[in-house]
Enzyme design. Structure first.
Site, PDB file in Angstrom:
ATOM      1  N   LEU A 160      12.145  64.256 -81.286  1.00 26.37           N
ATOM      2  CA  LEU A 160      11.606  64.748 -80.026  1.00 26.37           C
ATOM      3  C   LEU A 160      10.829  66.023 -80.308  1.00 26.37           C
ATOM      4  CD1 LEU A 160      14.670  64.375 -77.591  1.00 26.37           C
ATOM      5  CD2 LEU A 160      12.698  62.858 -77.785  1.00 26.37           C
ATOM      6  N   ASP A 161       9.760  66.264 -79.538  1.00 26.18           N
ATOM      7  CA  ASP A 161       9.045  67.537 -79.660  1.00 26.18           C
ATOM      8  C   ASP A 161      10.032  68.681 -79.492  1.00 26.18           C
ATOM      9  OD1 ASP A 161       6.698  66.191 -79.910  1.00 26.18           O
ATOM     10  OD2 ASP A 161       6.022  66.536 -77.855  1.00 26.18           O
ATOM     11  N   MET A 162       9.722  69.805 -80.132  1.00 21.35           N
ATOM     12  CA  MET A 162      10.603  70.965 -80.034  1.00 21.35           C
ATOM     13  C   MET A 162      10.876  71.326 -78.570  1.00 21.35           C
ATOM     14  SD  MET A 162      10.158  74.779 -81.663  1.00 21.35           S
ATOM     15  CE  MET A 162       8.880  75.327 -80.520  1.00 21.35           C
ATOM     16  N   SER A 163       9.851  71.240 -77.718  1.00 24.01           N
ATOM     17  CA  SER A 163       9.995  71.663 -76.323  1.00 24.01           C
ATOM     18  C   SER A 163      10.683  70.625 -75.441  1.00 24.01           C
ATOM     19  CB  SER A 163       8.617  71.995 -75.742  1.00 24.01           C
ATOM     20  OG  SER A 163       8.008  73.053 -76.461  1.00 24.01           O
ATOM     21  N   THR A 164      10.843  69.401 -75.943  1.00 25.29           N
ATOM     22  CA  THR A 164      11.451  68.318 -75.159  1.00 25.29           C
ATOM     23  C   THR A 164      12.952  68.280 -75.393  1.00 25.29           C
ATOM     24  OG1 THR A 164       9.427  67.020 -75.403  1.00 25.29           O
ATOM     25  CG2 THR A 164      11.392  65.841 -74.696  1.00 25.29           C
TER      26      THR A 164
END
Length: 561
Positions: free
Chosen positions: A408-412
């Site tokens: 997952l993206d870091m921000s997700t």
């Protein structure tokens, strides 16, 4: 207010009592300072009402011609006398010009008609015109066609000969077989010698046939080569001239910094991974602003850049919205130009830190499912090693195989699947490849979606000049498809379910923000929208066939927004 006189320092109106920032803006990740917002608003007002130049930003549907949006930059500066104001720049050229009243000049003017660039460019264009004229010579097409025909004829002749030789060889083989029972020793010896000579002669004939074919091909190639030689010579001259011209231009881009050092594009980029300046390096707004400030003894205080105009086809750019400086072209240049300034620390270097324990929502002897917190890496980064992977390596020291099945993206935030052994990993990986694993994301979009459901199909590739941002690219992008379903709309925000069919980097974020997608970025998207307290994207549900129990399992975790 923004003025279009010859003095390019625009004073901040006297009724402004905003405090100056303590450090200069980190240009690649920032929240615009209130002074920058005020300056930008003045520039936007001017752009909306001005009549000093003609450029089609694509905002007027009735206006004809090529529609091109532009990046603009504002820099808050302080004069030697302590006066605070701002300067303004645009990226590239505007209204087919490098010089417009009210805007700072370029580092180097490639549009100067009397300059070496324009004169050399004219020579290059003349060479191109001559080359194109020579390439239209009908004899060249005839020679190319003749060469292809000769090659085809050679292939056919050789194939016919080989087939005939194969038949003759079989006949000789049959004669030898029959001779064993029917002929005497002397008769067999005589026959075998004759057959041997026939075989040798066949090989000799094949050799000469090949030589003749090669000679015919060489003859046809020489005819074509003679016609192409002047073209090749001119192309070599053009290439050499272009390379020399490009080097000379790069040397003309001389960049100052706060301590008075000067470096050109070649020196700045030779120590980068790229090794040489990319196209249009030095033409962005930010370098122009720094250069003008240093040349005029103006102290840089803060900076912001905004986009003005119709959304481009590839990038996610919204009219009037602030964006960071591009990394590919500007990061090396600004790294030099900000030397000597007290610049805000890079927030990305301190991002991704999580001191708590990762929430494991299911675990058995084969796999586990965890809830990744937002702003936490799935795998180690260049500077930050703490991640889901390293945490799992510590938590499962006896596990075998790669552990993680996806990222997952870091921000997700949301569900991630971890395999404890290689066999389990291979089974689950196959399910991912076959797209039988079902995932559902929940997002909050910064806008209202008129449709209730649908599928977004926009191919994606990385923006080479602005990693890790992604571009929509039909030519080089990888297929990216997302199904969506609107849940509700409230306070101009849309809650939505995303069902990714493919799993490209930033797929949901780009599909939401791009004007050919939903045209509404995910709330808090610092790459494709506007920063907030977090990216409002959460991997809520994960369904798959358990690799050992062979039963369909489903997991969910509460949406934190």
């Amino acid at each position: 207010m923004f003025k279009t006189d010859n003095f390019l320092f625009h004073p901040i109106s006297s009724n402004s009592v905003l405090d100056l920032p303590k450090q200069f803006t980190y240009p690649f990740y920032y929240q615009p300072h209130p002074l920058c917002i005020k300056a930008a608003e003045e520039v936007k007002t001017y752009l909306s009402t001005q009549t000093n130049f003609e450029h089609n930003f694509g905002l007027n549907q009735n206006k004809k011609g090529l529609k091109i949006g532009k990046m603009f930059g504002v820099m808050i500066v302080q004069s030697m006398d302590g006066d605070v104001g701002y300067i303004v720049a645009f990226s590239g050229k505007l209204a087919e010009s490098n010089y417009l009243k009210g805007f700072v000049p370029p580092i180097f003017d490639t549009l100067n008609k009397d300059g070496f660039y324009k004169q050399s460019e004219e020579h290059v264009n003349n060479l191109t015109a001559i080359i194109e004229a020579l390439e239209q010579n009908p004899e060249i097409e005839i020679a190319k066609l003749n060469l292809e025909n000769v090659k085809l004829k050679s292939i056919n002749e050789l194939e016919v000969f080989k087939q005939k030789a194969k038949v003759e060889k079989e006949k000789r083989k049959q004669l030898r077989k029959e001779a064993e029972s029917k002929l005497s020793v002397l008769e067999k010896a005589s026959l075998f010698e004759e057959l041997k000579q026939q075989s040798i002669q066949s090989n000799i004939d094949l050799k000469y046939l090949k030589l003749n074919c090669e000679a015919e091909i060489n003859k046809a190639e020489l005819v074509l080569e003679k016609l192409m030689q002047p073209i090749k010579a001119l192309k070599l001259e053009r290439k050499t001239l272009s390379a020399s011209l490009q080097k000379r231009i790069h040397e003309q881009y001389q960049f100052l910094n706060a301590v008075g050092e000067i470096k050109n594009l070649i020196d700045i980029f030779k120590i980068t991974e790229l090794g040489q300046p990319p196209v249009a390096a030095g033409e962005c707004a930010a370098p122009k602003l720094f250069q003008f400030a240093y040349l005029n003894n103006l102290k840089p205080i803060a900076m912001a850049e905004f986009y003005w105009g119709i959304s481009p086809t590839a990038e996610v750019r919204k009219h009037g919205q602030f964006y960071p400086s591009c990394r590919g072209r500007c990061e090396p240049i600004l790294g030099h130009m900000m030397k000597g300034l007290d610049v805000e620390p890079n927030p990305i270097e301190s991002a991704g830190k999580f001191s708590g324990n990762i929430d494991i929502i299911y675990e058995d002897e084969f796999l586990l499912v965890l809830n990744k917190p937002h702003e936490f890496l799935s795998v180690p980064g260049k500077t930050i090693k703490d991640s889901v992977l390293t945490r799992m390596q510590d938590y499962l020291p006896d596990a075998t195989g790669p552990l993680l099945l996806h990222r997952l993206d870091m921000s997700t935030s949301g569900l991630m699947l971890v395999a404890k052994n290689e066999k389990t990993h291979k089974n689950l990986q196959k399910q991912f490849i076959n797209r039988t694993i079902k995932k559902r994301y929940v997002a909050l979009l910064d806008g209202v979606i008129n449709t209730k459901e649908g599928t977004i199909d926009l191919p994606l590739r990385v923006d080479l000049n602005n990693r890790p941002r992604q571009l929509v690219c039909a030519e080089h992008g990888k297929s990216a498809k997302t199904k969506y379903e609107v849940i509700n709309t409230e306070n101009n925000k849309t809650r939505i379910h995303f069902y990714p069919i493919t799993g490209r980097t930033h797929q949901l974020r780009v599909h939401a923000a791009h004007h050919l997608g939903l045209n509404s970025p995910i709330l808090g998207d610092d790459l494709y929208g506007i920063q907030s307290n977090r990216l409002h994207l959460h991997a809520e549900t994960l369904c798959f066939e358990h690799p050992v129990k062979r039963e369909w399992v489903s997991f969910s975790c509460k949406v934190p927004f």
